[in-house]
Motif scaffolding. Structure first.
Motif, PDB file in Angstrom:
ATOM      1  N   PRO A  78       0.794  -1.236   0.000  1.00 33.33           N
ATOM      2  CA  PRO A  78       0.000   0.000   0.000  1.00 33.33           C
ATOM      3  C   PRO A  78       0.824   1.283   0.000  1.00 33.33           C
ATOM      4  CG  PRO A  78      -0.118  -1.108   2.134  1.00 33.33           C
ATOM      5  CD  PRO A  78       0.541  -2.060   1.197  1.00 33.33           C
ATOM      6  N   GLU A  79       2.086   1.191   0.370  1.00 33.47           N
ATOM      7  CA  GLU A  79       2.909   2.394   0.386  1.00 33.47           C
ATOM      8  C   GLU A  79       3.293   2.852  -1.025  1.00 33.47           C
ATOM      9  OE1 GLU A  79       5.753  -1.089   0.488  1.00 33.47           O
ATOM     10  OE2 GLU A  79       3.812  -0.549   1.384  1.00 33.47           O
ATOM     11  N   THR A  80       3.090   2.005  -2.011  1.00 36.16           N
ATOM     12  CA  THR A  80       3.420   2.348  -3.398  1.00 36.16           C
ATOM     13  C   THR A  80       2.179   2.897  -4.086  1.00 36.16           C
ATOM     14  OG1 THR A  80       4.998   0.505  -3.418  1.00 36.16           O
ATOM     15  CG2 THR A  80       4.476   1.529  -5.525  1.00 36.16           C
ATOM     16  N   SER A  81       2.258   4.134  -4.577  1.00 34.70           N
ATOM     17  CA  SER A  81       1.095   4.784  -5.189  1.00 34.70           C
ATOM     18  C   SER A  81       0.825   4.229  -6.589  1.00 34.70           C
ATOM     19  CB  SER A  81       1.322   6.294  -5.275  1.00 34.70           C
ATOM     20  OG  SER A  81       2.346   6.580  -6.226  1.00 34.70           O
ATOM     21  N   ILE A  82      -0.370   4.483  -7.074  1.00 30.34           N
ATOM     22  CA  ILE A  82      -0.737   4.065  -8.435  1.00 30.34           C
ATOM     23  C   ILE A  82       0.184   4.745  -9.449  1.00 30.34           C
ATOM     24  CG2 ILE A  82      -2.553   4.050 -10.183  1.00 30.34           C
ATOM     25  CD1 ILE A  82      -3.073   2.184  -7.809  1.00 30.34           C
ATOM     26  N   GLU A  83       0.528   5.996  -9.195  1.00 28.03           N
ATOM     27  CA  GLU A  83       1.435   6.714 -10.098  1.00 28.03           C
ATOM     28  C   GLU A  83       2.795   6.036 -10.156  1.00 28.03           C
ATOM     29  OE1 GLU A  83      -0.428   8.086  -7.750  1.00 28.03           O
ATOM     30  OE2 GLU A  83      -1.886   9.205  -8.983  1.00 28.03           O
ATOM     31  N   GLU A  84       3.305   5.612  -8.990  1.00 25.59           N
ATOM     32  CA  GLU A  84       4.603   4.930  -8.949  1.00 25.59           C
ATOM     33  C   GLU A  84       4.533   3.583  -9.656  1.00 25.59           C
ATOM     34  OE1 GLU A  84       6.777   6.316  -4.860  1.00 25.59           O
ATOM     35  OE2 GLU A  84       4.909   5.204  -4.647  1.00 25.59           O
ATOM     36  N   ILE A  85       3.428   2.872  -9.479  1.00 22.46           N
ATOM     37  CA  ILE A  85       3.272   1.569 -10.131  1.00 22.46           C
ATOM     38  C   ILE A  85       3.220   1.745 -11.650  1.00 22.46           C
ATOM     39  CG2 ILE A  85       1.804  -0.474 -10.376  1.00 22.46           C
ATOM     40  CD1 ILE A  85       0.907  -0.004  -7.476  1.00 22.46           C
ATOM     41  N   ALA A  86       2.563   2.802 -12.094  1.00 18.61           N
ATOM     42  CA  ALA A  86       2.529   3.086 -13.529  1.00 18.61           C
ATOM     43  C   ALA A  86       3.950   3.239 -14.070  1.00 18.61           C
ATOM     44  CB  ALA A  86       1.719   4.361 -13.793  1.00 18.61           C
ATOM     45  N   LEU A  87       4.793   3.952 -13.345  1.00 18.06           N
ATOM     46  CA  LEU A  87       6.184   4.128 -13.776  1.00 18.06           C
ATOM     47  C   LEU A  87       6.939   2.807 -13.746  1.00 18.06           C
ATOM     48  CD1 LEU A  87       7.058   7.498 -12.002  1.00 18.06           C
ATOM     49  CD2 LEU A  87       6.595   7.129 -14.432  1.00 18.06           C
ATOM     50  N   HIS A  88       6.704   1.990 -12.718  1.00 22.79           N
ATOM     51  CA  HIS A  88       7.365   0.681 -12.624  1.00 22.79           C
ATOM     52  C   HIS A  88       7.038  -0.195 -13.831  1.00 22.79           C
ATOM     53  CE1 HIS A  88       9.394   0.737  -8.787  1.00 22.79           C
ATOM     54  NE2 HIS A  88       8.315   1.150  -8.142  1.00 22.79           N
ATOM     55  N   THR A  89       5.865  -0.009 -14.382  1.00 18.82           N
ATOM     56  CA  THR A  89       5.431  -0.850 -15.506  1.00 18.82           C
ATOM     57  C   THR A  89       5.621  -0.163 -16.857  1.00 18.82           C
ATOM     58  OG1 THR A  89       3.153  -0.080 -15.103  1.00 18.82           O
ATOM     59  CG2 THR A  89       3.785  -2.199 -14.156  1.00 18.82           C
ATOM     60  N   GLY A  90       6.313   0.969 -16.859  1.00 22.45           N
ATOM     61  CA  GLY A  90       6.681   1.605 -18.116  1.00 22.45           C
ATOM     62  C   GLY A  90       5.658   2.565 -18.684  1.00 22.45           C
ATOM     63  N   TYR A  91       4.710   3.029 -17.863  1.00 22.74           N
ATOM     64  CA  TYR A  91       3.712   3.990 -18.318  1.00 22.74           C
ATOM     65  C   TYR A  91       4.013   5.356 -17.715  1.00 22.74           C
ATOM     66  CZ  TYR A  91       0.939   0.069 -20.020  1.00 22.74           C
ATOM     67  OH  TYR A  91       0.516  -1.046 -20.702  1.00 22.74           O
ATOM     68  N   SER A  92       4.107   6.377 -18.546  1.00 22.34           N
ATOM     69  CA  SER A  92       4.367   7.724 -18.049  1.00 22.34           C
ATOM     70  C   SER A  92       3.090   8.399 -17.570  1.00 22.34           C
ATOM     71  CB  SER A  92       5.027   8.575 -19.140  1.00 22.34           C
ATOM     72  OG  SER A  92       4.195   8.657 -20.285  1.00 22.34           O
ATOM     73  N   GLU A  93       1.947   7.877 -17.989  1.00 24.16           N
ATOM     74  CA  GLU A  93       0.665   8.430 -17.564  1.00 24.16           C
ATOM     75  C   GLU A  93      -0.138   7.372 -16.817  1.00 24.16           C
ATOM     76  OE1 GLU A  93      -1.450   9.965 -20.884  1.00 24.16           O
ATOM     77  OE2 GLU A  93      -0.023  11.603 -21.261  1.00 24.16           O
ATOM     78  N   PRO A  94      -0.558   7.675 -15.572  1.00 22.35           N
ATOM     79  CA  PRO A  94      -1.354   6.703 -14.812  1.00 22.35           C
ATOM     80  C   PRO A  94      -2.620   6.263 -15.528  1.00 22.35           C
ATOM     81  CG  PRO A  94      -0.580   8.463 -13.381  1.00 22.35           C
ATOM     82  CD  PRO A  94      -0.245   8.877 -14.792  1.00 22.35           C
ATOM     83  N   SER A  95      -3.241   7.156 -16.291  1.00 23.23           N
ATOM     84  CA  SER A  95      -4.489   6.795 -16.961  1.00 23.23           C
ATOM     85  C   SER A  95      -4.284   5.657 -17.954  1.00 23.23           C
ATOM     86  CB  SER A  95      -5.076   8.018 -17.676  1.00 23.23           C
ATOM     87  OG  SER A  95      -4.155   8.536 -18.626  1.00 23.23           O
ATOM     88  N   ALA A  96      -3.149   5.680 -18.665  1.00 28.29           N
ATOM     89  CA  ALA A  96      -2.858   4.602 -19.612  1.00 28.29           C
ATOM     90  C   ALA A  96      -2.632   3.287 -18.874  1.00 28.29           C
ATOM     91  CB  ALA A  96      -1.636   4.954 -20.451  1.00 28.29           C
ATOM     92  N   PHE A  97      -1.946   3.357 -17.737  1.00 27.14           N
ATOM     93  CA  PHE A  97      -1.720   2.158 -16.922  1.00 27.14           C
ATOM     94  C   PHE A  97      -3.046   1.605 -16.408  1.00 27.14           C
ATOM     95  CE2 PHE A  97      -1.428   0.814 -12.404  1.00 27.14           C
ATOM     96  CZ  PHE A  97      -0.960  -0.464 -12.635  1.00 27.14           C
ATOM     97  N   ILE A  98      -3.926   2.488 -15.917  1.00 27.22           N
ATOM     98  CA  ILE A  98      -5.206   2.040 -15.360  1.00 27.22           C
ATOM     99  C   ILE A  98      -6.035   1.334 -16.431  1.00 27.22           C
ATOM    100  CG2 ILE A  98      -7.415   2.847 -14.423  1.00 27.22           C
ATOM    101  CD1 ILE A  98      -5.757   5.075 -13.002  1.00 27.22           C
ATOM    102  N   ARG A  99      -6.063   1.896 -17.647  1.00 28.41           N
ATOM    103  CA  ARG A  99      -6.809   1.251 -18.732  1.00 28.41           C
ATOM    104  C   ARG A  99      -6.218  -0.119 -19.060  1.00 28.41           C
ATOM    105  NH1 ARG A  99      -6.350   6.387 -20.987  1.00 28.41           N
ATOM    106  NH2 ARG A  99      -4.865   5.650 -22.574  1.00 28.41           N
ATOM    107  N   ALA A 100      -4.886  -0.179 -19.113  1.00 23.36           N
ATOM    108  CA  ALA A 100      -4.234  -1.447 -19.440  1.00 23.36           C
ATOM    109  C   ALA A 100      -4.502  -2.492 -18.369  1.00 23.36           C
ATOM    110  CB  ALA A 100      -2.728  -1.226 -19.602  1.00 23.36           C
ATOM    111  N   PHE A 101      -4.396  -2.105 -17.102  1.00 24.38           N
ATOM    112  CA  PHE A 101      -4.581  -3.064 -16.013  1.00 24.38           C
ATOM    113  C   PHE A 101      -6.008  -3.596 -15.996  1.00 24.38           C
ATOM    114  CE2 PHE A 101      -5.269  -4.549 -11.694  1.00 24.38           C
ATOM    115  CZ  PHE A 101      -4.108  -5.278 -11.460  1.00 24.38           C
ATOM    116  N   LYS A 102      -6.973  -2.727 -16.242  1.00 24.90           N
ATOM    117  CA  LYS A 102      -8.363  -3.199 -16.280  1.00 24.90           C
ATOM    118  C   LYS A 102      -8.571  -4.159 -17.443  1.00 24.90           C
ATOM    119  CE  LYS A 102     -13.152  -1.768 -15.929  1.00 24.90           C
ATOM    120  NZ  LYS A 102     -14.108  -0.646 -15.784  1.00 24.90           N
ATOM    121  N   ASN A 103      -7.898  -3.899 -18.534  1.00 23.58           N
ATOM    122  CA  ASN A 103      -7.989  -4.795 -19.679  1.00 23.58           C
ATOM    123  C   ASN A 103      -7.381  -6.163 -19.355  1.00 23.58           C
ATOM    124  OD1 ASN A 103      -8.381  -5.189 -22.692  1.00 23.58           O
ATOM    125  ND2 ASN A 103      -6.206  -5.603 -22.486  1.00 23.58           N
TER     126      ASN A 103
END
Length: 351
Positions: free
Chosen positions: A308-333
């Motif tokens: 829980p200490e890792t934010s959604i924004e940080e996770i997006a960066l860990h997975t190679g997404y510069s924008e959290p919105s793109a990461f969120i769409r991908a993860f839901k997919n």
């Protein structure tokens, strides 16, 4: 601009065989719980459970399981000789955190489960370079359906892999029953491992090299895993052949080191292949580089969402997404859930 997301790993496997779910509910029927109402709350009917090719969306299946756990107060859903009280698996999971290595965790898990003498006896054997985890029926004890056996084996396999944040590739799965009506689900449950039926004992085996893997989870990530359970048991996992596994390992390493997706040319060069040859070889194993990359991103995201200490924004960066919105769409997919839903777990109100 964020990196694009894809739909390459969203398939029918983002669902569960209706026949497999149907077997899980047999104890609910025999104990005369109101199954019709439970199904209604999940927008399902009894007819949905008996269609051979029917698949149930993963969110509906998880909600149904959770409702059943609540009404029965039994994690084994009335399938075994004695109820498995709610909280059993959570205490087991927490007890494994300080074992440090997967081998020690496996031994402790076996000892813990044998304390309860409930339908199964568990054992481990290590020889000829591989470890076999066996689940043997206790004579005279109730085991209502084959789902109970598959559930125990797949839970152990996937949870051990989650503990060390890796995919444990199984060499073989042995089952002591004939192929069930949901047998096609076995390739998803066991990551495509060869499955043998009508064997003397239920077991799975894997290379001894996994035993030295370090435990990578903590109390917070265990609590997250428990909240979303049994979602992780049904997430689609594609393993592929040896080359696929090598490409996945190198891709994961690249993300760890630079938080950016590697290029196909770089992976091919590292493996001494021409790019077109690597594409062809991966195709022969039933996959492609883009799909592997997506699977690695999903696995990295799932790992960090348990902390829980890792934010959604940080996770997006860990997975190679510069924008959290793109990461969120991908993860839901990939999973059918937003990252926040996945992190919180599917909360079901008390009936």
């Amino acid at each position: 601009m964020g990196l694009s997301f894809d739909k390459s790993i969203k398939t029918a496997k983002n669902s569960v065989s209706a026949l497999y779910v149907n077997q899980a509910l047999e104890g609910i029927r025999q104990e005369n719980y109101n199954l019709e109402d439970l199904l209604y709350q999940c927008h399902l009917t009894e007819e949905d459970l008996y269609r051979k090719e029917q698949r149930i969306e993963i969110d509906k299946a998880v909600k149904l399981y959770k409702l059943c756990y609540q009404v029965t107060q039994d994690e084994s859903l009335c399938q075994l000789e004695h109820p498995t009280q709610l909280g059993h698996f959570r205490i087991l999971a927490l007890s494994l955190l300080n074992t440090r290595t997967l081998g020690k965790a496996l031994r402790r898990m076996t000892e813990f489960n044998n304390l309860f003498h409930n339908s199964f006896h568990f054992s481990i054997n290590t020889s000829h370079g591989q470890t076999t985890y066996s689940v043997e029926r206790i004579p005279g004890h109730k085991i209502l359906t084959t789902h109970a056996i598959d559930g125990v084996l797949s839970l152990a396999h996937r949870f051990l892999g989650w503990l060390c944040n890796d995919r444990i590739i199984l060499n073989q799965v042995s089952l002591d029953f004939s192929p069930p009506d949901y047998k096609n689900e076995h390739k998803h449950l066991y990551y495509g491992a060869p499955v043998l039926y009508n064997q003397p004992i239920n077991s799975f085996s894997f290379d001894n090299s996994y035993l030295d893997h370090r435990i990578m989870q903590n109390e917070a990530s265990v609590e997250s895993y428990i909240r979303r359970s049994p979602l992780d048991l049904h997430l689609p996992i594609d393993v592929g052949g040896a080359l696929t596994q090598s490409v996945r390992l190198l891709t994961k390493k690249a993300f760890t080191q630079q938080k950016l997706p590697p290029e196909l040319d770089d992976i091919a060069s590292h493996l001494n292949y021409k790019s077109h040859t690597l594409r062809r070889r991966l195709s022969e194993e039933g996959t492609n580089f883009h799909t592997i990359q997506s699977q690695v991103r999903r696995d990295i995201a799932i790992h960090h969402l348990g902390h829980p200490e890792t934010s959604i924004e940080e996770i997006a960066l860990h997975t190679g997404y510069s924008e959290p919105s793109a990461f969120i769409r991908a993860f839901k997919n990939w999973t059918g859930f937003t990252p926040l839903q996945f992190r919180k777990g599917m909360i079901v109100d008390e009936p």
